[in-house]
Design an enzyme around this catalytic site. Structure first.
Site, mmCIF file in Angstrom:
data_model
loop_
_atom_site.group_PDB
_atom_site.id
_atom_site.type_symbol
_atom_site.label_atom_id
_atom_site.label_comp_id
_atom_site.label_asym_id
_atom_site.label_seq_id
_atom_site.Cartn_x
_atom_site.Cartn_y
_atom_site.Cartn_z
ATOM 1 N N ASP A 71 -6.486 14.363 -24.424
ATOM 2 C CA ASP A 71 -6.104 12.393 -24.466
ATOM 3 C C ASP A 71 -5.488 11.936 -26.142
ATOM 4 O O ASP A 71 -6.636 11.779 -26.151
ATOM 5 C CB ASP A 71 -8.245 12.542 -24.255
ATOM 6 C CG ASP A 71 -8.131 11.487 -23.895
ATOM 7 O OD1 ASP A 71 -7.083 10.519 -23.878
ATOM 8 O OD2 ASP A 71 -8.639 10.680 -23.361
ATOM 9 N N THR A 98 -3.397 7.147 -21.760
ATOM 10 C CA THR A 98 -2.990 5.572 -20.473
ATOM 11 C C THR A 98 -1.798 5.487 -21.452
ATOM 12 O O THR A 98 -0.785 6.133 -22.602
ATOM 13 C CB THR A 98 -3.997 4.587 -22.070
ATOM 14 O OG1 THR A 98 -3.338 4.433 -23.643
ATOM 15 C CG2 THR A 98 -5.504 4.399 -21.635
ATOM 16 N N LYS A 140 -1.347 1.889 -25.131
ATOM 17 C CA LYS A 140 -1.440 1.828 -26.776
ATOM 18 C C LYS A 140 -0.124 2.208 -27.632
ATOM 19 O O LYS A 140 0.635 1.316 -27.010
ATOM 20 C CB LYS A 140 -2.400 3.027 -26.599
ATOM 21 C CG LYS A 140 -4.140 2.809 -26.076
ATOM 22 C CD LYS A 140 -5.291 3.603 -26.133
ATOM 23 C CE LYS A 140 -5.996 2.974 -25.597
ATOM 24 N NZ LYS A 140 -7.624 3.869 -25.545
ATOM 25 N N TYR A 199 0.938 -1.111 -0.037
ATOM 26 C CA TYR A 199 -0.221 -0.042 -0.046
ATOM 27 C C TYR A 199 1.062 1.320 0.044
ATOM 28 O O TYR A 199 1.659 1.465 0.871
ATOM 29 C CB TYR A 199 -0.835 -0.201 1.185
ATOM 30 C CG TYR A 199 -2.710 -0.178 1.137
ATOM 31 C CD1 TYR A 199 -3.086 0.660 0.309
ATOM 32 C CD2 TYR A 199 -3.008 -1.517 0.886
ATOM 33 C CE1 TYR A 199 -4.241 0.720 -1.113
ATOM 34 C CE2 TYR A 199 -4.482 -1.642 0.781
ATOM 35 C CZ TYR A 199 -5.189 -0.808 0.265
ATOM 36 O OH TYR A 199 -6.579 -0.931 -0.811
ATOM 37 N N GLU A 213 -0.321 3.918 -0.621
ATOM 38 C CA GLU A 213 -1.582 6.021 -0.941
ATOM 39 C C GLU A 213 -0.865 7.622 -0.488
ATOM 40 O O GLU A 213 0.194 7.120 0.878
ATOM 41 C CB GLU A 213 -2.589 5.956 0.363
ATOM 42 C CG GLU A 213 -3.403 4.635 0.156
ATOM 43 C CD GLU A 213 -4.540 4.356 0.482
ATOM 44 O OE1 GLU A 213 -4.359 4.773 1.709
ATOM 45 O OE2 GLU A 213 -6.434 3.980 0.042
ATOM 46 N N ARG A 251 -1.135 -1.399 -18.997
ATOM 47 C CA ARG A 251 -2.025 -1.155 -18.875
ATOM 48 C C ARG A 251 -2.048 0.060 -17.999
ATOM 49 O O ARG A 251 -2.073 -0.763 -17.150
ATOM 50 C CB ARG A 251 -3.403 -2.021 -18.860
ATOM 51 C CG ARG A 251 -4.169 -1.975 -19.157
ATOM 52 C CD ARG A 251 -5.332 -2.996 -19.143
ATOM 53 N NE ARG A 251 -5.043 -3.535 -20.050
ATOM 54 C CZ ARG A 251 -5.418 -3.471 -21.324
ATOM 55 N NH1 ARG A 251 -6.494 -2.562 -22.022
ATOM 56 N NH2 ARG A 251 -5.521 -3.428 -22.821
HETATM 57 C C1 LIG Z 1 -8.215 4.461 -25.379
HETATM 58 C C2 LIG Z 1 -8.833 5.832 -24.546
HETATM 59 C C3 LIG Z 1 -9.179 5.696 -23.417
HETATM 60 C C4 LIG Z 1 -9.672 5.168 -21.728
HETATM 61 O O1 LIG Z 1 -8.492 4.283 -21.628
HETATM 62 P P1 LIG Z 1 -9.139 2.508 -20.520
HETATM 63 O O2 LIG Z 1 -7.055 2.614 -20.294
HETATM 64 O O3 LIG Z 1 -9.052 1.616 -21.568
HETATM 65 O O4 LIG Z 1 -9.837 3.053 -18.991
HETATM 66 C C5 LIG Z 1 -9.444 7.189 -22.682
HETATM 67 N N1 LIG Z 1 -9.329 8.275 -23.874
HETATM 68 C C6 LIG Z 1 -9.093 8.026 -25.399
HETATM 69 C C7 LIG Z 1 -9.185 8.906 -26.009
HETATM 70 C C8 LIG Z 1 -9.027 6.012 -25.776
HETATM 71 O O5 LIG Z 1 -8.650 5.670 -26.925
#
Ligand SMILES: *Cc1c(COP(=O)(O)O)cnc(C)c1O
Length: 427
Positions: free
Chosen positions: A210, A236, A239, A64, A66, A245
């Site tokens: 984002d 994220t 990707k 933990y 936090e 992840r």
């Molecule tokens: C994949 C994605 C997310 C979310 O990611 P998770 O890890 O699945 O919660 C947020 N914004 C965009 C634009 C994405 O393509």
């Protein structure tokens, strides 16, 4: 990369698990085999390095932690402080910004905390809806974003299927949003962050980028960086960035940094996933190497080749092509009766994994669709290049052209199994 018969850490892991839990061992071995023998074209997926995978499965999961480095609510965080500081510093270096929070458990969680830091419930956010390529966490009614905030949509130009900045500016000046979001899940073209910032400034809004999909490309200059334009960037890490992840929030705006930290913890999460943060540090270290920039350039070169090959076979591409790692294939160009749902199913039988995806203004419902979203990050990690993209396009067309004929699917499945043996996964 070792060949598949070389000893590897994951062989050791499976052997150990076979003793400890044969049922889970069998399932994991099945998944490794699935990944090794299929072509992964899901644009949001990738194959992490052995180092990243095993850092994610390490001792750090037991703790933990936090709070933040130097300010924890639990004792024994010496090494957790070190690894989180390392991850934050590497993230800042990668994206050229002064602050990073690496604790969000995923991209959606990063967006929850960013929304909380930038807005109050009921405030207006201007975003691209999911049906046009946005993400559900940008304002879908059933998501937290659409539940607690007033969401106004912008769209794509119906003819070009591109962002129409003049139109976005008009909507922004009319609705005066607190936040404008750019960055998408299914947009194949370059995003003009500077233009978005100019719109945000005119409308008195904050700009949130984002970059979940394009983070790796942004970190290496293969796509323009959201900084210095965005007030906040969320992403994220799994990707194009090719890490474990997880999620992350970045900013250059000092006043926002403390707010972001507080909205991640204690605002929206409990204990951080320290094993994942360790793996993020490893992945960011990899992404700082020159070879990662080379990888990202190849991802885009591969996407451009795959797009051109599909176009030459009669498929229509949304916006006409791609500038990044993904493309939206409108199957109706090839055959008006083809649907995304059928194609996804036939291709999976053939060893090609992808997802159906609505085309902007798709007349078919989201569970059917007229399109496929295809991406090259995972195949590029395996070492496929432009000449292999031509084979991939030929297989895609063979399966869809046959309308999923079981004999064709079975034949392609075996060809792909043999092909994949030449491109082993990191393990
Ligand atoms: C994949 C994605 C997310 C979310 O990611 P998770 O890890 O699945 O919660 C947020 N914004 C965009 C634009 C994405 O393509």
């Amino acid at each position: 990369m070792p060949t598949s018969d070389a000893p590897s850490l994951s062989d050791d892991l499976l052997a150990m698990l076979k003793e400890a839990d044969p049922e889970v061992s069998r399932i994991l071995a099945g998944e490794r085999d699935r990944q090794e023998t299929t072509l992964e074209l899901i644009a949001s997926e990738n194959h992490v390095s052995t180092a990243v995978m095993h850092a994610a499965g390490s001792w750090m999961t037991n703790k933990y932690a936090e709070g933040y480095p130097g300010k924890r609510y639990y004792g024994g965080c010496e090494f957790h402080d070190q690894v989180e500081d390392l991850a934050r510093n590497r993230a800042k270096k990668l994206f050229g910004c002064s602050f990073a929070n690496v604790q969000p458990h995923c991209g959606a969680n990063a967006n929850i905390a960013a929304f909380m830091a930038l807005m109050n419930p009921g405030d207006t956010v201007l975003s691209l809806p999911i049906k046009a390529g946005g993400h559900l966490s940008h304002g879908l009614k059933v998501n937290f974003s659409g539940t607690f905030y007033n969401v106004v949509d912008y769209g794509l130009d119906p003819n070009t299927e591109l962002l129409d900045y003049d139109e976005i500016e008009k909507i922004a000046l009319a609705c005066k949003p607190k936040v404008i979001i750019c960055g998408y899940s299914a947009y194949p073209r370059t995003i003009d962050f500077a233009r978005f910032r100019a719109i945000a400034d005119k409308a008195g809004a904050l700009l949130m980028a984002d970059i979940a999909h394009i983070a790796g490309l942004c970190a290496t200059g293969v796509h323009p960086s959201p900084f210095p334009h965005a007030h906040v960037a969320t992403t994220t890490t799994h990707k194009t960035l090719r890490g474990p992840r997880g999620g992350m929030i970045l900013t250059n705006t000092e006043e926002l940094a403390t707010k972001i930290d507080r909205k991640v913890f204690p605002g929206s999460q409990g204990g951080p996933l320290m094993h994942i943060i360790a793996a993020k540090a490893v992945a960011f270290g990899e992404a700082l190497q020159p070879s990662f920039a080379e990888y990202c350039r190849q991802v885009v070169a591969n996407a451009k080749t795959l797009a051109a090959e599909l176009k030459s076979r009669g498929y229509r591409l949304s916006s006409g092509g791609t500038d990044n790692h993904l493309m939206l294939v409108d199957l109706r160009g090839r055959d008006a009766a083809l649907t995304g749902a059928d194609a996804e199913k036939w291709l999976e039988k053939s060893g090609i994994i992808c997802n159906k995806n609505g085309i902007p203004n798709d007349p078919r419902p989201p569970m059917v669709t007229s399109g496929l979203r295809l991406g090259t990050p995972a195949l590029t990690t395996r070492g496929l290049g432009e000449s292999e993209m031509k084979r991939v396009a030929a297989w895609l067309d063979e399966v869809m052209g046959s309308k999923g004929d079981p004999a064709v699917c079975a034949k392609v499945r075996e060809e792909i199994r043999a092909f994949c043996a030449d491109f082993p996964l990191p393990h």
